[in-house]
Design an enzyme around this catalytic site. Sequence first.
Site, mmCIF file in Angstrom:
data_model
loop_
_atom_site.group_PDB
_atom_site.id
_atom_site.type_symbol
_atom_site.label_atom_id
_atom_site.label_comp_id
_atom_site.label_asym_id
_atom_site.label_seq_id
_atom_site.Cartn_x
_atom_site.Cartn_y
_atom_site.Cartn_z
ATOM 1 N N GLY A 1 112.036 95.988 44.776
ATOM 2 C CA GLY A 1 111.774 97.203 44.058
ATOM 3 C C GLY A 1 112.824 97.187 42.906
ATOM 4 O O GLY A 1 112.668 96.460 41.885
ATOM 5 N N ARG B 1 117.100 76.914 44.054
ATOM 6 C CA ARG B 1 116.141 76.651 44.975
ATOM 7 C C ARG B 1 116.221 76.808 46.299
ATOM 8 O O ARG B 1 115.214 77.160 47.190
ATOM 9 C CB ARG B 1 115.293 75.363 44.528
ATOM 10 C CG ARG B 1 114.870 75.096 43.172
ATOM 11 C CD ARG B 1 114.255 73.576 43.176
ATOM 12 N NE ARG B 1 115.006 72.597 43.193
ATOM 13 C CZ ARG B 1 114.816 71.142 43.264
ATOM 14 N NH1 ARG B 1 113.744 70.997 42.889
ATOM 15 N NH2 ARG B 1 115.813 70.595 43.525
ATOM 16 N N ASN C 1 128.685 80.509 47.254
ATOM 17 C CA ASN C 1 127.740 79.284 47.497
ATOM 18 C C ASN C 1 127.800 78.142 46.603
ATOM 19 O O ASN C 1 127.342 77.080 46.755
ATOM 20 C CB ASN C 1 126.412 80.064 47.601
ATOM 21 C CG ASN C 1 125.331 79.063 47.531
ATOM 22 O OD1 ASN C 1 124.926 78.264 48.294
ATOM 23 N ND2 ASN C 1 124.420 79.071 46.357
ATOM 24 N N GLY D 1 125.617 80.936 42.412
ATOM 25 C CA GLY D 1 124.556 79.825 42.581
ATOM 26 C C GLY D 1 123.399 80.648 43.407
ATOM 27 O O GLY D 1 122.737 80.003 44.142
ATOM 28 N N ALA D 2 123.049 81.884 43.023
ATOM 29 C CA ALA D 2 121.988 82.625 43.758
ATOM 30 C C ALA D 2 120.631 82.423 43.034
ATOM 31 O O ALA D 2 119.637 82.891 43.763
ATOM 32 C CB ALA D 2 122.401 84.261 43.744
ATOM 33 N N TYR E 1 133.516 65.476 47.350
ATOM 34 C CA TYR E 1 132.896 66.705 47.699
ATOM 35 C C TYR E 1 133.007 66.877 49.099
ATOM 36 O O TYR E 1 133.472 68.122 49.291
ATOM 37 C CB TYR E 1 131.175 66.229 47.128
ATOM 38 C CG TYR E 1 130.457 67.583 48.029
ATOM 39 C CD1 TYR E 1 130.222 68.653 47.337
ATOM 40 C CD2 TYR E 1 129.856 67.248 49.272
ATOM 41 C CE1 TYR E 1 129.276 69.703 47.826
ATOM 42 C CE2 TYR E 1 129.000 68.385 49.803
ATOM 43 C CZ TYR E 1 128.800 69.626 49.208
ATOM 44 O OH TYR E 1 128.062 70.486 49.416
ATOM 45 N N LYS F 1 135.276 70.147 50.361
ATOM 46 C CA LYS F 1 134.597 71.265 51.352
ATOM 47 C C LYS F 1 135.550 71.336 52.734
ATOM 48 O O LYS F 1 135.739 72.420 52.948
ATOM 49 C CB LYS F 1 133.445 70.815 51.851
ATOM 50 C CG LYS F 1 132.134 70.929 50.873
ATOM 51 C CD LYS F 1 132.221 72.335 50.440
ATOM 52 C CE LYS F 1 130.904 72.391 49.549
ATOM 53 N NZ LYS F 1 130.617 73.680 48.935
ATOM 54 N N ALA G 1 135.910 66.106 50.512
ATOM 55 C CA ALA G 1 137.324 66.454 50.675
ATOM 56 C C ALA G 1 137.234 67.928 50.283
ATOM 57 O O ALA G 1 138.206 68.692 50.702
ATOM 58 C CB ALA G 1 137.970 65.556 49.732
ATOM 59 N N SER H 1 130.205 72.511 54.068
ATOM 60 C CA SER H 1 129.377 71.367 54.689
ATOM 61 C C SER H 1 129.680 70.620 55.637
ATOM 62 O O SER H 1 131.036 70.370 55.809
ATOM 63 C CB SER H 1 129.064 70.641 53.302
ATOM 64 O OG SER H 1 128.249 69.394 53.475
#
Length: 260
Positions: free
Chosen positions: A66, A27, A102, A23-24, A167, A171, A169, A154
């Site tokens: 670069g 935003r 992530n 998930g790089a 969500y 995490k 649970a 989280s």
Amino acid sequence: MTTSAQAAAGRGRLAGRVALVTGAAGRDIGKHTAIQLAAEGARVVLTDRSAFRLERMREAMTERYGPQPPAFELDLRDRDRVGEIVRAIEAEVGAIDILVNNAAITAFGDVVDTPMETWDELVQVDFTAPWMLVKAVAPGMKARGHGSIVNITSVAAYVGGWNEGLYGALKAALQSLTRDVAFELGKSGIRCNCVAPGIVDSKFIRDNWHLYEDKEADAAMGRFPTSEEVANTVAFLASDEASGITGTVINVSAGWYMTP
């Protein structure tokens, strides 16, 4: 490439390390984590399910540092692709020294009303896929006698009632898995930790400020943390400066939630 970026690439505390970030190309946390790891000398491998976002992120990273970073389109919902992508990365870039899990998704609504297809999708992306990635990188890390895995969880793992209970649970489950991995792989020189953000100051939050404005004052610091602050914590855990830390959750919420 700027002089400071050149210096970081050659002498940063992560110099010579290969870092895979899922998930790089979003935003917020994933993007800033990739940037920070690169700033500290790592060769960052970008993965995301959006080819468009990946290309845009590659261009931004190339302009700043670069050499164009390697990028691989990876949809964590596709179980068959996870192992394939890791093997492709290791063949093209080299052994993975740092894994940052992530990428995640959420769904709002009552747990008891969650459709089975939504349940299956969240479990796959938020829990099964990180486990699969750990499984995929662990053999190489064990062979080299070192590695750092950082799972983004989280404070939702501790706090209920946010209308996204599944969500939270998942995490919590990922935090428990982190401790198991830390214990099982620790004697092989591999560390596994979590960074648990709270509500992070982001474009999404600002776009929906009416939902969050009253919560900001509840933080001990009177504000929400930034994605950059989360990324700095990830970089620390990935580095040798955190060589004695494993199986730990670091809460980055500006004191909105304090881990007991």
